[in-house]
Design an enzyme around this catalytic site. Structure first.
Site, mmCIF file in Angstrom:
data_model
loop_
_atom_site.group_PDB
_atom_site.id
_atom_site.type_symbol
_atom_site.label_atom_id
_atom_site.label_comp_id
_atom_site.label_asym_id
_atom_site.label_seq_id
_atom_site.Cartn_x
_atom_site.Cartn_y
_atom_site.Cartn_z
ATOM 1 C CB CYS A 1 0.084 -11.162 -0.219
ATOM 2 S SG CYS A 1 -1.123 -10.299 0.822
ATOM 3 C CG ASP B 1 -14.397 0.803 -3.708
ATOM 4 O OD1 ASP B 1 -14.006 -0.177 -3.050
ATOM 5 O OD2 ASP B 1 -15.590 1.195 -3.708
ATOM 6 C CG HIS B 2 -15.626 -2.851 -5.828
ATOM 7 N ND1 HIS B 2 -15.767 -2.026 -4.733
ATOM 8 C CD2 HIS B 2 -16.412 -3.925 -5.591
ATOM 9 C CE1 HIS B 2 -16.618 -2.573 -3.882
ATOM 10 N NE2 HIS B 2 -17.012 -3.737 -4.371
ATOM 11 C CD GLU C 1 -2.493 -6.175 2.794
ATOM 12 O OE1 GLU C 1 -1.984 -5.702 1.771
ATOM 13 O OE2 GLU C 1 -1.940 -7.062 3.480
ATOM 14 C CG HIS D 1 -5.154 -11.890 -2.190
ATOM 15 N ND1 HIS D 1 -3.940 -11.924 -2.830
ATOM 16 C CD2 HIS D 1 -5.005 -11.028 -1.161
ATOM 17 C CE1 HIS D 1 -3.088 -11.140 -2.201
ATOM 18 N NE2 HIS D 1 -3.699 -10.570 -1.185
ATOM 19 C CG HIS E 1 -6.160 -7.300 1.410
ATOM 20 N ND1 HIS E 1 -6.020 -8.240 2.408
ATOM 21 C CD2 HIS E 1 -5.107 -7.489 0.574
ATOM 22 C CE1 HIS E 1 -4.927 -8.963 2.187
ATOM 23 N NE2 HIS E 1 -4.353 -8.533 1.075
ATOM 24 C CG HIS F 1 -2.703 -6.802 -3.346
ATOM 25 N ND1 HIS F 1 -1.716 -6.235 -2.581
ATOM 26 C CD2 HIS F 1 -3.162 -7.851 -2.617
ATOM 27 C CE1 HIS F 1 -1.576 -6.903 -1.459
ATOM 28 N NE2 HIS F 1 -2.436 -7.868 -1.445
HETATM 29 NI NI NI Z 1 -2.726 -9.234 0.096
#
Ligand code: NI
Length: 141
Positions: free
Chosen positions: A35, A81-82, A127, A41, A43, A16
């Site tokens: 972020c 997911d992914h 997160e 990037h 998590h 995200h």
């Molecule tokens: Ni983040």
């Protein structure tokens, strides 16, 4: 009939970026820090969904854990997911991809899949090991 809470945990990985179009790069960096990295990037999220309801005298369950697992997989994990939360998840479109907003959206996704008599109690979304949120729903919120 005793009321019991049941929790199912799930793990997933998503990318995200937190940013506002109407802010400068500097302001985004200032508010959202790492972020806000323009090249995204990821998590490793941990999700706990807790439901609450009476114990069925026949099964001894509040709700079959397979059913919760299926609801979490089909209504959340399969979509995120992914994936990139900003670009690839229709039910997060137009939402700042913060853990707070994500937890609220997950609540709504799961709540509509619960059998009669079972209600959502809590969505816990981690997160990072140091950062997590919990949402207890609009009534308790
Ligand atoms: Ni983040």
């Amino acid at each position: 009939m005793p009321t019991v809470r049941v929790t199912r945990r799930a793990h997933f990985c998503s990318a995200h970026r937190l940013f506002r179009d109407d802010w400068s790069d500097e302001q985004n960096r200032e508010v959202f820090g790492d972020c806000s990295n323009p090249n995204w990037h990821g998590h490793n999220y941990v999700l706990d969904v807790t439901v609450e309801g009476p114990v069925d005298p026949e099964t001894g369950f509040v709700m079959d854990l397979k059913q919760i697992k299926r609801a979490i997989n089909e209504r959340v994990i399969d979509d995120v997911d992914h994936r990139n939360l900003n670009l690839e998840v229709p039910w997060l479109e137009g939402t700042m991809a913060s853990t707070e907003n994500f937890a609220v959206a997950i609540w709504d996704r799961i709540a509509s899949a619960l059998p009669e008599g079972v209600r959502m109690h809590r969505v816990y979304l981690q997160e990072t090991p140091n950062n997590s949120v919990e949402y207890m729903g609009p009534a308790a919120g």
